[in-house]
Design an enzyme around this catalytic site. Sequence first.
Site, PDB file in Angstrom:
ATOM      1  N   ASP A  10       1.076  -1.276   0.123  1.00 44.50           N
ATOM      2  CA  ASP A  10      -0.133   0.063   0.000  1.00 44.50           C
ATOM      3  C   ASP A  10       1.045   1.189  -0.029  1.00 44.50           C
ATOM      4  O   ASP A  10       2.090   1.109   0.469  1.00 44.50           O
ATOM      5  CB  ASP A  10      -0.967  -0.015   1.160  1.00 44.50           C
ATOM      6  CG  ASP A  10      -1.685   1.088   1.404  1.00 44.50           C
ATOM      7  OD1 ASP A  10      -2.320   1.679   0.484  1.00 44.50           O
ATOM      8  OD2 ASP A  10      -1.874   1.657   2.708  1.00 44.50           O
ATOM      9  N   LEU A  11       0.321   2.476  -0.306  1.00 44.99           N
ATOM     10  CA  LEU A  11       1.245   3.559  -0.380  1.00 44.99           C
ATOM     11  C   LEU A  11       1.018   4.580   0.767  1.00 44.99           C
ATOM     12  O   LEU A  11       2.088   4.708   1.513  1.00 44.99           O
ATOM     13  CB  LEU A  11       0.843   4.459  -1.859  1.00 44.99           C
ATOM     14  CG  LEU A  11       1.692   5.749  -1.935  1.00 44.99           C
ATOM     15  CD1 LEU A  11       3.073   5.691  -2.033  1.00 44.99           C
ATOM     16  CD2 LEU A  11       1.129   6.292  -3.141  1.00 44.99           C
ATOM     17  N   ASP A  12      -0.176   5.090   0.906  1.00 50.15           N
ATOM     18  CA  ASP A  12      -0.434   6.063   2.007  1.00 50.15           C
ATOM     19  C   ASP A  12      -0.120   5.370   3.376  1.00 50.15           C
ATOM     20  O   ASP A  12      -1.244   4.557   3.531  1.00 50.15           O
ATOM     21  CB  ASP A  12      -1.771   6.688   1.697  1.00 50.15           C
ATOM     22  CG  ASP A  12      -2.109   7.338   0.413  1.00 50.15           C
ATOM     23  OD1 ASP A  12      -0.860   8.075  -0.147  1.00 50.15           O
ATOM     24  OD2 ASP A  12      -2.997   7.334  -0.189  1.00 50.15           O
ATOM     25  N   THR A  18       1.550  10.211   3.879  1.00 51.13           N
ATOM     26  CA  THR A  18       0.642  10.696   3.174  1.00 51.13           C
ATOM     27  C   THR A  18      -0.785  10.582   3.902  1.00 51.13           C
ATOM     28  O   THR A  18      -1.731  11.351   3.857  1.00 51.13           O
ATOM     29  CB  THR A  18       0.462  10.588   1.739  1.00 51.13           C
ATOM     30  OG1 THR A  18       0.754   9.214   1.686  1.00 51.13           O
ATOM     31  CG2 THR A  18       1.272  11.468   0.979  1.00 51.13           C
ATOM     32  N   GLY A  49     -11.933   4.718  -0.960  1.00 50.27           N
ATOM     33  CA  GLY A  49     -11.859   5.638  -2.020  1.00 50.27           C
ATOM     34  C   GLY A  49     -12.299   7.220  -1.431  1.00 50.27           C
ATOM     35  O   GLY A  49     -13.030   7.017  -0.340  1.00 50.27           O
ATOM     36  N   ALA A 116      -5.166   2.639  -3.386  1.00 51.58           N
ATOM     37  CA  ALA A 116      -6.639   3.189  -4.047  1.00 51.58           C
ATOM     38  C   ALA A 116      -6.609   4.710  -4.399  1.00 51.58           C
ATOM     39  O   ALA A 116      -7.457   5.057  -5.176  1.00 51.58           O
ATOM     40  CB  ALA A 116      -7.759   3.092  -2.972  1.00 51.58           C
ATOM     41  N   LYS A 146     -10.951  -1.446  -1.704  1.00 56.40           N
ATOM     42  CA  LYS A 146     -10.753  -2.418  -0.515  1.00 56.40           C
ATOM     43  C   LYS A 146     -11.939  -2.096   0.509  1.00 56.40           C
ATOM     44  O   LYS A 146     -12.465  -0.993   0.526  1.00 56.40           O
ATOM     45  CB  LYS A 146      -9.425  -1.968   0.412  1.00 56.40           C
ATOM     46  CG  LYS A 146      -8.250  -1.953  -0.459  1.00 56.40           C
ATOM     47  CD  LYS A 146      -6.910  -1.317   0.186  1.00 56.40           C
ATOM     48  CE  LYS A 146      -5.686  -1.126  -0.936  1.00 56.40           C
ATOM     49  NZ  LYS A 146      -4.489  -0.346  -0.559  1.00 56.40           N
ATOM     50  N   GLU A 170       0.396  -3.208   4.697  1.00 57.07           N
ATOM     51  CA  GLU A 170      -0.997  -2.161   4.711  1.00 57.07           C
ATOM     52  C   GLU A 170      -0.968  -1.592   6.116  1.00 57.07           C
ATOM     53  O   GLU A 170      -0.598  -2.197   7.203  1.00 57.07           O
ATOM     54  CB  GLU A 170      -2.246  -2.975   4.832  1.00 57.07           C
ATOM     55  CG  GLU A 170      -2.916  -3.036   3.327  1.00 57.07           C
ATOM     56  CD  GLU A 170      -3.534  -1.724   2.965  1.00 57.07           C
ATOM     57  OE1 GLU A 170      -3.715  -1.007   3.830  1.00 57.07           O
ATOM     58  OE2 GLU A 170      -4.056  -1.455   1.810  1.00 57.07           O
ATOM     59  N   ASP A 171      -1.492  -0.315   6.143  1.00 55.09           N
ATOM     60  CA  ASP A 171      -1.701   0.328   7.253  1.00 55.09           C
ATOM     61  C   ASP A 171      -3.301   0.472   7.714  1.00 55.09           C
ATOM     62  O   ASP A 171      -3.643   1.066   8.777  1.00 55.09           O
ATOM     63  CB  ASP A 171      -1.015   1.660   7.325  1.00 55.09           C
ATOM     64  CG  ASP A 171      -1.954   2.522   6.474  1.00 55.09           C
ATOM     65  OD1 ASP A 171      -2.155   2.299   5.395  1.00 55.09           O
ATOM     66  OD2 ASP A 171      -1.971   3.761   6.767  1.00 55.09           O
TER      67      ASP A 171
HETATM   68  C1  G6P Z   1      -5.788   5.688  -0.106  1.00 59.05           C
HETATM   69  C2  G6P Z   1      -5.878   6.353   1.254  1.00 59.05           C
HETATM   70  C3  G6P Z   1      -7.431   7.012   1.466  1.00 59.05           C
HETATM   71  C4  G6P Z   1      -7.726   7.614   0.179  1.00 59.05           C
HETATM   72  C5  G6P Z   1      -7.770   6.845  -1.096  1.00 59.05           C
HETATM   73  C6  G6P Z   1      -8.037   7.519  -2.220  1.00 59.05           C
HETATM   74  O1  G6P Z   1      -6.614   4.489  -0.052  1.00 59.05           O
HETATM   75  O2  G6P Z   1      -5.623   5.464   2.243  1.00 59.05           O
HETATM   76  O3  G6P Z   1      -7.404   7.846   2.430  1.00 59.05           O
HETATM   77  O4  G6P Z   1      -9.020   8.191   0.293  1.00 59.05           O
HETATM   78  O5  G6P Z   1      -6.329   6.315  -1.250  1.00 59.05           O
HETATM   79  O6  G6P Z   1      -7.406   8.629  -2.688  1.00 59.05           O
HETATM   80  P1  G6P Z   1      -7.271   9.786  -3.629  1.00 59.05           P
HETATM   81  O7  G6P Z   1      -5.950  10.451  -3.661  1.00 59.05           O
HETATM   82  O8  G6P Z   1      -7.813   9.167  -4.895  1.00 59.05           O
HETATM   83  O9  G6P Z   1      -8.315  10.746  -3.115  1.00 59.05           O
HETATM   84 MG    MG Z   2      -2.739   3.117   3.547  1.00 59.01          MG
END
Ligand code: G6P
Ligand code: MG
Length: 216
Positions: A10-12, A18, A49, A116, A146, A170-171
Amino acid sequence: MLRRKGAIFDLDGVITDTAKYHYLAWKRLASELGLYFDEKINERLKGIGRLESLEIILEENGQNFSHQEKEYYANRKNQYYVEMIKNITPKDILPGVTNLIATLKAWGVKLAVASASKNAPTVLKNLRIIEWFDHVVDAGRIKKGKPDPEIFLVAAQNIGVKPWECVGFEDSAAGIEALKRAGMLAVGIGDKEALKDADLVVKDLTFITPILELFF
Ligand code: G6P
Ligand code: MG
């Protein structure tokens, strides 16, 4: 024992912090709209999302907006978020990540990002790490977010590794559920209680390599 051949990140909140900017951007929007929002509600948004996140905030406040209003405000939140991620640099890569990726690469493990976020390519570009990965899933092409396993299954397919041969990082609780449903080994990063369904939970990715040696 089964040797794993793929690692999906996962990224964020995993590669970079982020998750904090998503929180701050929602917080700003919520206060403009006079909606209640705190860290506990935010926990429900991790991995979820953009539009669905706004729907959760509205639900927590016993409110509902029209589809057009939701689009409008979700877009406004995104503008705040985009402003915040503009100045991200490689210094914002979380502790342990660089070392872990280098080790996995040395072990011949295939690497993917499954986020996502539609902003993932920008964040990865600013961190200058896009070339580390064999595949980055395009969030825009994923039909179910997810906790549905789709994003992780797509990632595994694109790196040519069977789901059960993958380890996911994943967090978010939604992400851990998605990994388990995909049949993958789930490593949670963060709070043990929030991520209780993970196979393993760590505070961050420093010192994780000796543990992972057991799986790869
Ligand atoms: C990741 C984050 C969520 C975020 C989603 C959509 O899953 O953990 O917090 O809402 O991405 O991100 P975006 O940048 O497309 O709004
Ligand atoms: Mg995350």
